[in-house]
Design an enzyme around this catalytic site. Structure first.
Site, mmCIF file in Angstrom:
data_model
loop_
_atom_site.group_PDB
_atom_site.id
_atom_site.type_symbol
_atom_site.label_atom_id
_atom_site.label_comp_id
_atom_site.label_asym_id
_atom_site.label_seq_id
_atom_site.Cartn_x
_atom_site.Cartn_y
_atom_site.Cartn_z
ATOM 1 N N CYS A 150 -3.975 10.838 -0.581
ATOM 2 C CA CYS A 150 -2.611 11.394 -1.044
ATOM 3 C C CYS A 150 -2.068 12.844 -0.853
ATOM 4 C CB CYS A 150 -2.417 11.134 -2.689
ATOM 5 S SG CYS A 150 -0.723 11.497 -3.079
ATOM 6 N N GLY A 180 1.844 2.773 9.573
ATOM 7 C CA GLY A 180 2.414 4.014 9.633
ATOM 8 C C GLY A 180 3.673 3.696 10.772
ATOM 9 N N GLY A 181 4.844 3.441 10.195
ATOM 10 C CA GLY A 181 6.174 3.626 10.869
ATOM 11 C C GLY A 181 6.527 2.374 11.407
ATOM 12 N N ILE A 237 6.156 12.231 -4.195
ATOM 13 C CA ILE A 237 6.199 11.469 -5.366
ATOM 14 C C ILE A 237 5.253 12.229 -6.204
ATOM 15 C CG2 ILE A 237 6.161 9.290 -6.554
ATOM 16 C CD1 ILE A 237 8.297 9.354 -4.439
HETATM 17 C C1 LIG Z 1 7.583 6.634 -1.738
HETATM 18 C C2 LIG Z 1 6.218 6.486 -1.314
HETATM 19 C C3 LIG Z 1 5.206 6.720 -2.201
HETATM 20 C C4 LIG Z 1 4.025 6.417 -1.674
HETATM 21 N N1 LIG Z 1 2.964 6.348 -2.710
HETATM 22 C C5 LIG Z 1 1.746 6.137 -2.202
HETATM 23 C C6 LIG Z 1 0.874 5.811 -3.066
HETATM 24 O O1 LIG Z 1 0.932 5.636 -4.262
HETATM 25 N N2 LIG Z 1 -0.584 5.644 -2.565
HETATM 26 C C7 LIG Z 1 -0.853 5.581 -1.354
HETATM 27 O O2 LIG Z 1 -2.207 5.444 -0.623
HETATM 28 N N3 LIG Z 1 0.059 5.885 -0.307
HETATM 29 C C8 LIG Z 1 1.404 5.991 -0.854
HETATM 30 N N4 LIG Z 1 2.363 6.172 0.185
HETATM 31 C C9 LIG Z 1 1.908 6.167 1.675
HETATM 32 C C10 LIG Z 1 2.230 4.877 2.268
HETATM 33 O O3 LIG Z 1 1.281 3.868 1.573
HETATM 34 C C11 LIG Z 1 1.923 4.832 3.576
HETATM 35 O O4 LIG Z 1 0.781 5.418 3.957
HETATM 36 C C12 LIG Z 1 3.059 5.480 4.318
HETATM 37 O O5 LIG Z 1 4.195 5.331 3.953
HETATM 38 C C13 LIG Z 1 2.959 5.182 5.901
HETATM 39 O O6 LIG Z 1 3.775 4.018 6.209
HETATM 40 P P1 LIG Z 1 5.019 3.543 6.515
HETATM 41 O O7 LIG Z 1 5.432 4.394 7.504
HETATM 42 O O8 LIG Z 1 5.273 2.187 6.691
HETATM 43 O O9 LIG Z 1 5.926 3.892 5.185
HETATM 44 C C14 LIG Z 1 3.678 6.407 -0.178
HETATM 45 C C15 LIG Z 1 4.579 6.354 0.572
HETATM 46 C C16 LIG Z 1 6.023 6.551 0.045
HETATM 47 C C17 LIG Z 1 7.052 6.883 1.374
#
Ligand SMILES: Cc1cc2nc3c(=O)[nH]c(=O)nc-3n(C[C@H](O)[C@H](O)[C@H](O)COP(=O)(O)O)c2cc1C
Ligand SMILES: Cc1cc2nc3c(=O)[nH]c(=O)nc-3n(C[C@H](O)[C@H](O)[C@H](O)COP(=O)(O)OP(=O)(O)OC[C@H]3O[C@@H](n4cnc5c(N)ncnc54)[C@H](O)[C@@H]3O)c2cc1C
Ligand code: FES
Lengths: 299, 219
Positions: free
Chosen positions: A125, A236-237, A70
Site C-alpha cells: 500500500c 493495473g489500468g 485513501i
Molecule cells: C480508491 C482505491 C483504493 C484502493 N485500496 C486498496 C487496498 O485497500 N488494498 C490494496 O491492496 N490495493 C488497493 N488499491 C489498489 C488497487 O487494488 C489496484 O492495485 C490499483 O488500483 C491498480 O488497478 P486499476 O488500475 O485497475 O485500478 C486501491 C486503489 C484505489 C483506486
C-alpha cells in the site's frame, strides 16, 4: 471456448477478479453485477484494528487515471468478520489482509481464513505512513512466512510496482507462495499550481487507471519470463476485454480490475461478454493464451 | 445543448432526461471521449424533459463537452431537506443546487456571492435576492438575516465563515470532495463528522453544520 482458469487448485469461472479497495466490501458493487458473472472478488484490505484513513483530498483526477490517497480506511478485523460471512459464494472470495508487523498479518489471516477461498497479502500500500512493506525485503519475508504458518489456504503476495518485481517474486516463491499480484498502484504526486504545495497531505498517492497499464504489463512479462511456474494476477489500468487478453499474453493467469469497475460497475457485464466473444473468435481457450507472447505468439 | 457565458467562465449544459432527481442530488458526467473519471455535478434545473448543470470552465471535462456525446449517471446522493422559509447562501457555482431548490420549494432569502460577475448575467437569479461580487461580503450580509433555517453551498472557506457566523442555527452545508465511484464504495470523498468518517456521495452531499469538522482537510 472456455474462459475458466485453475490457479493454485482453485477454479475461477473466468479470469476476471476485482482489485482490493476500489469496491470496498462489495455490497454496492453487487447491486450492479451478479457475483455469478465474475471470476473472483477481492475485499478491501483488512487490518487488525480499525483505520480512519487519510485527510482529504483522497482523490486527484488525472487525464487517464487517478491518484488515490485513501490510507487503508477499514473497520478492523473484528467488525469485518460480521461482513465476511455474507460475501457472495458465486465467485472466488479473496480477502486482502494488511498491517505493519508480521504479527498483524498473522492475526488477520488466522481470523479471516475460514471465510476466504484465497488470502491476498497486501505488501504494497503506497498510502500508509513511511515505506511500503515491499521495500523492506527482510520484513516481506517475515510477513509472508507468518501468514504461511497460520493457514493452508492459497496465498497471494500483492507486490509493489515501485520495487523490483523479480526480487519480490523470488521472496514469495521461497516463502511457499504460488501467486503474485502485480501489483498495487504506483507512487506519484501532483502539485497545486495555485498554492505551490502538493495536492495530497501525504505528498504521494497511488496512480491507477489506464495511464500505467504499460508499466505493469512489462513487470508481468518480466516475472513470467523469470518464473514460468508462478501464477500471476495482472492488475493495473484494465478498461476492456482487449486489455485482459494483453495481460494474459504477457503471462497473467488472472486479471484484476479496480478503477474501471469503480467508475462504472456495470461495465463488468460487458467486459466478460466481450472477453467470451474474443476468445470464441480466436478459437482458443483462455488458459492457452496465458504467456503466449513468451512462446512466439500465435504460430 | 451547451451554452457558454460571455467570457466563457461558465457553462450551462442541458441534456434530455425523463427521469427523476431532487434538489441536492448530483450526477456524474463524462463524454464518450473522456475524461476517464466521470465528474460529479449538482442538478441546476430539471423541467420539461430536460436536466441542466452549471459548470465552471477551465477543467478537463470542458475540452470534451462540445465534441462528444455526454454520458451521465445518477441521481446520486441524498436530497436537501425541505425547510420552511430558508435563508439560502451560495458561492460561485455552489449556486447550482440552490437554484434547483428554489425552483422546487421556493425560499425565504437568498444571498448569492460570485467572484466572477459574469455569472450574474448568465444564470437566472430570483428578483428579491441579493447578489454580490466580493466573496467576503455575503457573510457580512447574511449576519443580518433572522431566518432560522439555512442552507449553504460554496467553497470550503465560505462554508467555514458561514458556520462561524450562523452555526448556532439550523444550518445545512452542501459539501464537496473529489469523487471516484460516487456510490460509497471507494472511500474517496471522506468528510469527518461527529460520528466518524462519512462519505459525501453516500451520506451527503448535505450535512448538518454542527456535525461536520470543516478543518479536517488539506486544501
Ligand atoms: C480508491 C482505491 C483504493 C484502493 N485500496 C486498496 C487496498 O485497500 N488494498 C490494496 O491492496 N490495493 C488497493 N488499491 C489498489 C488497487 O487494488 C489496484 O492495485 C490499483 O488500483 C491498480 O488497478 P486499476 O488500475 O485497475 O485500478 C486501491 C486503489 C484505489 C483506486
Ligand atoms: C456533489 C458535488 C457537486 C458538484 N457540483 C458542481 C457543479 O454544479 N458545478 C461545478 O462546476 N462543479 C461542481 N462540483 C465540483 C466538480 O465536480 C469538480 O470541480 C470537478 O473536478 C470538475 O471537473 P473538471 O473536469 O471541470 O475540472 P478538473 O479537470 O477536475 O479540474 C478541477 C480544477 O482544478 C484545476 N487544476 C487542475 N490541475 C491543477 C493544478 N496542477 N494546479 C492547480 N489547479 C489545477 C482546474 O483548472 C480546475 O479548475 C461538484 C462536486 C461535488 C462533489
Ligand atoms: S466517491 Fe467513492 S465513496 Fe464517495
Amino acid at each position: 471456448m472456455d474462459l475458466s482458469v485453475i490457479v493454485d487448485g482453485v477454479k475461477f469461472k473466468n479470469p476476471i477478479v476485482t482489485a482490493s479497495g476500489p469496491l470496498g466490501f462489495g455490497d454496492e458493487f453487487f447491486k450492479y453485477v451478479s457475483a455469478e458473472k465474475i471470476g473472483g472478488f477481492t475485499t478491501k484490505t483488512v487490518t487488525p484494528k480499525p483505520i480512519q484513513g487519510n485527510i482529504p483530498p483522497r482523490i486527484l483526477y488525472l487525464e487517464n487515471g487517478l491518484l488515490n490517497s485513501i490510507g487503508l480506511q477499514n473497520p478492523g478485523v473484528e467488525k469485518f468478520k460480521e461482513i465476511a460471512a455474507s460475501l457472495p459464494k458465486e465467485c472466488v472470495k479473496i480477502i486482502s489482509v494488511g498491517g505493519e508487523r508480521p504479527e498483524d498479518f498473522a492475526e488477520v489471516t488466522s481470523k479471516i481464513e475460514e471465510f476466504a477461498d484465497m488470502i491476498e497479502i497486501n505488501l504494497s500500500c503506497p498510502n500508509i505512513g513511511g515505506k511500503t512493506i515491499s521495500s523492506d525485503f527482510e520484513l516481506t519475508k517475515s510477513v509472508l512466512a507468518s501468514c504461511r504458518e497460520v493457514t493452508k489456504k492459497p496465498l497471494i503476495a500483492k507486490i509493489s510496482p515501485d520495487v523490483d518485481p523479480l526480487i519480490q517474486s523470488r521472496i514469495a516463491i521461497d516463502a511457499g507462495v504460488k501467486i503474485v499480484n502485480i501489483g498495487n498502484s504506483i507512487q506519484g504526486m501532483r502539485i497545486n499550481l495555485k498554492t505551490g504545495r502538493p495536492f495530497l497531505k501525504g505528498v504521494k498517492g497511488g496512480l491507477s487507471g489506464p495511464a500505467f497499464m504499460p508499466v505493469i504489463l512489462w513487470k508481468v512479462y518480466q516475472v513470467k519470463d523469470a518464473f514460468p511456474d508462478l501464477s500471476i494476477i495482472g492488475l493495473g489500468g484494465v478498461r476492456n476485454a482487449s486489455d485482459i487478453i494483453e495481460y494474459a499474453m504477457a503471462g497473467s493467469s488472472l486479471v484484476g480490475i479496480g478503477t474501471q469497475f469503480m467508475i462504472n460497475p456495470s461495465s463488468a457485464v460487458r467486459i466478460v461478454d466481450d472477453l467470451q466473444n474474443k476468445i470464441d473468435s480466436l478459437k482458443m481457450n483462455f488458459a492457452d493464451l496465458i504467456g503466449i507472447s513468451h512462446r512466439g505468439g500465435f504460430i | 445543448m451547451l451554452k457558454r457565458s460571455a467570457k466563457g467562465s461558465y457553462i450551462l449544459l442541458d441534456l434530455p432526461y425523463e427521469g427523476k432527481a431532487l434538489p441536492g442530488q448530483f450526477f456524474t458526467i463524462t463524454t464518450s471521449l473522456g475524461p476517464y473519471i466521470p465528474r460529479p455535478f449538482s442538478v441546476y434545473d430539471l423541467k420539461d424533459g430536460k436536466i441542466s448543470f452549471l459548470i465552471k470552465s477551465g477543467g478537463e471535462i470542458e475540452k470534451f463537452l462540445d465534441r462528444a456525446p455526454v454520458i451521465m449517471n445518477g441521481p446520486f446522493g441524498n436530497p436537501l431537506p425541505e425547510l420552511k422559509d430558508p435563508l439560502l447562501i451560495s458561492g460561485g457555482v455552489g449556486y447550482a443546487p440552490i437554484h434547483f431548490y428554489i425552483s422546487k420549494y421556493g425560499f425565504g432569502e437568498l444571498v448569492a456571492g460570485f467572484a466572477d460577475e459574469e455569472l450574474f448575467d448568465f444564470v437566472d437569479i430570483p428578483g428579491s435576492s441579493v447578489s454580490v461580487f466580493d466573496p467576503t461580503t455575503p457573510i457580512e450580509i447574511v449576519k443580518f438575516s433572522t431566518l432560522e433555517n439555512i442552507i449553504a453551498c460554496g467553497p470550503i472557506e465560505m462554508l467555514k465563515s458561514v458556520k462561524k457566523a450562523l452555526g448556532q442555527r439550523s444550518l445545512y452545508l452542501i459539501m464537496e470532495e473529489k469523487m471516484a465511484c460516487a456510490r460509497g464504495m471507494c472511500e474517496g470523498c471522506a468528510v469527518m463528522t461527529s460520528d466518524g468518517v462519512k462519505f459525501v456521495c453516500k451520506d451527503g452531499p448535505t450535512f448538518k453544520a454542527s456535525e461536520v469538522d470543516l478543518e479536517w482537510t488539506y486544501l
